[in-house]
Design a protein around this motif. Sequence first.
Motif: not given
Length: 228
Positions: A33-41
Amino acid sequence: MLKYTISLVFFLTSFSMLAQLGSAAKDTTTYKDRYGLRVGIDVFLPIYSFFQDEKKGFEIVGDYRITKRFYLATELGYRDQTRQEDFFNFSTKGQYIKLGVDYNSYKNWLGMENMIIVGLRYGFSTFTQTVNEYTVDTDPFIPERTENEAIVYEGLNGNWAELVLGLKAEVLHNVFLGVSFRGNILINTSEPDNFKNLYIPGFERVYVNNFGFSFNYTVSYLIPLYRK
């Protein structure tokens, strides 16, 4: 509008499932599985404020995957809201931050990262209330009058707990559309002696018994950091 939004998100989820069906053929013993940071508006507020002047602001959203199902999550933003009540008109300006955790209850096919979210938040806001005008009506035999001199209450704050229910669907590679609905309960707020906080940035409208509701529509981008 809410019905069509939910239908759209489910459609996008189904489309994503079909588009990534080929990923399911990967060897389950080697896939990570991918792990990471998700950012948005939040995209709703800028669109709404383009047509209506009484509500302006922005919200930035983010989450970070910590286990297969759990994500650390946050939202931070600014609100400039003007409301008309029966006997007065007031404006609220301020900023807020929410911190908490999301649980993904959706069991994805191999290689997919869509979400059905159940989450909790703690929210905190600092803000200013301005009574722009108010109507004085204390005696039935004396005509009511309207006072136009603004009254400003600065240095106010509030904090609350928030239950989050939502959806996120990957519609393009690393690009997610989301919608979430929030039920809020006010824990504490500082109020002037002669004015009740009927609106708090981030909490939104304060209803009877200190309950509130809010929602957002988001576009976010996942920055993958590692796999496991």
